[in-house]
Design an enzyme around this catalytic site. Structure first.
Site, PDB file in Angstrom:
ATOM      1  N   HIS A   1       1.204   7.022  -3.353  1.00 57.32           N
ATOM      2  CA  HIS A   1       1.479   6.297  -4.942  1.00 57.32           C
ATOM      3  C   HIS A   1       0.551   5.023  -5.586  1.00 57.32           C
ATOM      4  CE1 HIS A   1       2.685   2.779  -2.350  1.00 57.32           C
ATOM      5  NE2 HIS A   1       2.711   3.628  -0.931  1.00 57.32           N
TER       6      HIS A   1
ATOM      7  N   CYS B   1       2.710   5.571   3.905  1.00 55.70           N
ATOM      8  CA  CYS B   1       1.935   5.917   2.913  1.00 55.70           C
ATOM      9  C   CYS B   1       1.154   5.829   2.294  1.00 55.70           C
ATOM     10  CB  CYS B   1       2.834   5.792   1.124  1.00 55.70           C
ATOM     11  SG  CYS B   1       4.735   6.645   1.440  1.00 55.70           S
TER      12      CYS B   1
END
Length: 485
Positions: free
Chosen positions: A377, A396
């Site tokens: 992301h 992440c």
């Protein structure tokens, strides 16, 4: 068998090149990130081949040598050649260890989400015995990647260094222009790994300065040429630890499929670098931010199916409990000021969601199915990308150039060309853009790999996985040696 050309990330400004490989075109891998674990000791249904006396002696010697060459053992052992079935079973075990890894399924941590596929070496061994081509068969066993071959060659070189006494430990940090014994020791130390540097001389001259910078790039440090604490620490890592580091990374190569999807996104978690491949060539590379120790980014294989534009952030319960609710308690109104709202889950519970306008995910979220709830992301916080140590996320992978990645991955999706992506992002509405052609994603943990400043580049082992993995490989090899007696 064709060996594949290694490709590095090319991020010279970061000094952290990721280990990458470039295989020939193959069919896409399965969506699931975890392959079927290889059985520990498959039941042999076919009869075992009978070795001649000469073949038995040859096979015993080949296995003893190859165990060390392939990083399965630190020291060589001698195998008895008198027990045909025992030697054949030892050969089958060795073949499975070299091709698909030494670990048993129970040895894998939950975040080591790549496990090898099952493989039966008996047909190949039987054919090799019949045609009297045992040495050729042994040579076919390692994974077909140049990255693996680079580590095997480096392992042999570092074993030679260890046999010669290793390298000196540095206690002083000389600087450019200095002269004296400390400079001579630094030059001696660097020359052991750097063939381009003459190994004698007590002056910190331009050649030594260049060698320091090469070493810093090889270790993923800022190549300023100053011998600071981080450089000293990297140079003082004992050669035996570097050997085990290569052993651990060779084992990880053995977990990968025999072929990788040529159109893929690869992340080297330890180096915090992302590289995109198309065919045999890297077409994009960027810095990443990966999980800090304690919030490790897992190893996995999956496929990116869609990109969420202007994504809201559905906050994991662990982050909400440990970080956000305490901030709200300390400063009432914190959640509202930062775009969070409390959502009723419908089962008596609640969760936090941050609006897309202030989302910690930025404007792009790359989704792929996995068991770890991680994804790639964007991020509104760009300062971390200027650091050399970029392990700072909750697991992440944050991206330096997510818009560029989105447009590259959507090239084959007619309705999501750059202009449409830009206008949708500018409008601020949350939209899931489905990709016409999903792209494979590999999250890998390379701490030793082919480098641009020497045969092998090293990174720190931020998660402590190398030591555990190398020890497990040695322990399993020793146990198998006892079992085969």
């Amino acid at each position: 068998m064709r060996r594949l050309v290694p490709v590095l990330s090319g991020l010279t400004i970061a000094g952290t090149a990721a280990a990458q490989v470039a295989p020939p075109p193959v069919a896409p891998p399965p969506v699931a990130q975890t392959q079927v674990p290889a059985p520990v000791a498959p039941v042999v249904s076919a009869p075992l081949p009978s070795l001649s006396d000469a073949q038995a002696r040859q096979l015993a010697a080949l296995i003893a040598e190859d165990e060390v060459t392939q990083g399965l053992r630190m020291t060589r052992r001698e195998l008895p050649a008198s027990d045909n079935d025992g030697l054949v079973r030892a050969a089958l075990d060795h073949a499975r260890a070299v091709r698909t890894g030494r670990l048993m399924p129970s040895d894998f941590q939950k975040d080591w989400g790549i496990q090898p596929q099952a493989w039966d070496p008996l047909p190949g061994l039987t054919d090799a015995v019949r045609r009297d081509r045992l040495a050729a068969w042994i040579r076919t066993l390692p994974p077909p990647y140049t990255g693996y071959d680079t580590l095997a060659a480096g392992l042999a070189r570092y074993r030679t260094i260890a046999a010669a006494g290793g390298w000196p430990q540095l206690t002083e940090a000389p600087k450019y222009g200095d002269r004296g014994p400390a400079v001579a020791r630094l030059r001696e130390r660097l020359a052991i790994e750097d063939a381009a540097l003459p190994g004698t001389g007590d002056r910190f001259d331009a050649a030594l300065l260049d060698a320091v910078r090469r070493a810093q790039r090889r270790y993923g440090l800022n190549p300023v040429g100053t011998v600071g604490a981080q450089t000293m620490a990297a140079l003082n890592v004992p050669v035996e630890r570097r050997i085990r580091q290569m052993m651990a990374n060779m084992e990880r190569w053995r977990w990968l499929p025999a072929e990788l999807d040529p159109r893929r996104v690869q992340v080297n978690v330890a180096a915090a670098v992302l590289t995109v491949f198309d065919g045999d060539a890297p077409v994009m590379s960027m810095k990443a931010v990966t999980g800090r120790p304690g919030n490790e980014t897992p190893m996995l294989i999956s496929r990116i199916n869609s990109i969420v534009l202007n994504p809201p952030w559905n906050v994991p319960t662990s982050i909400a409990t440990k970080e956000l609710w305490p901030k709200e308690k300390a400063s009432p109104g914190y959640l509202k000021r930062n775009g969070f709202r409390v959502i009723d889950t419908g089962n008596g519970g609640t969760r936090l969601q941050q609006s897309s306008e202030k989302s910690a995910l930025g404007r792009y979220k790359f989704d792929f199915p996995n068991d770890f709830a991680v994804y790639l992301h964007d991020t509104p916080s760009q300062s971390t990308f200027s650091r050399f140590d970029r392990l700072a996320s909750h697991g992440c992978v944050r991206l330096e150039k997510p818009a560029d990645l989105a447009k590259l991955l959507m090239k084959t999706t007619p309705e999501w060309q750059p202009a449409q992506i830009d206008s949708t992002v500018a409008a601020g509405k949350t939209v899931r853009a489905t990709m016409a052609q999903p792209v494979s994603v590999y999250l890998l943990y390379w701490t030793a790999f082919a480098g641009t400043e020497g045969p092998v580049a090293f990174r720190e082992d931020p998660y402590g996985w190398d030591a555990r993995l190398a020890a497990t490989v040695e322990r399993r090899s020793a146990a198998q040696a006892l079992a085969s007696r």
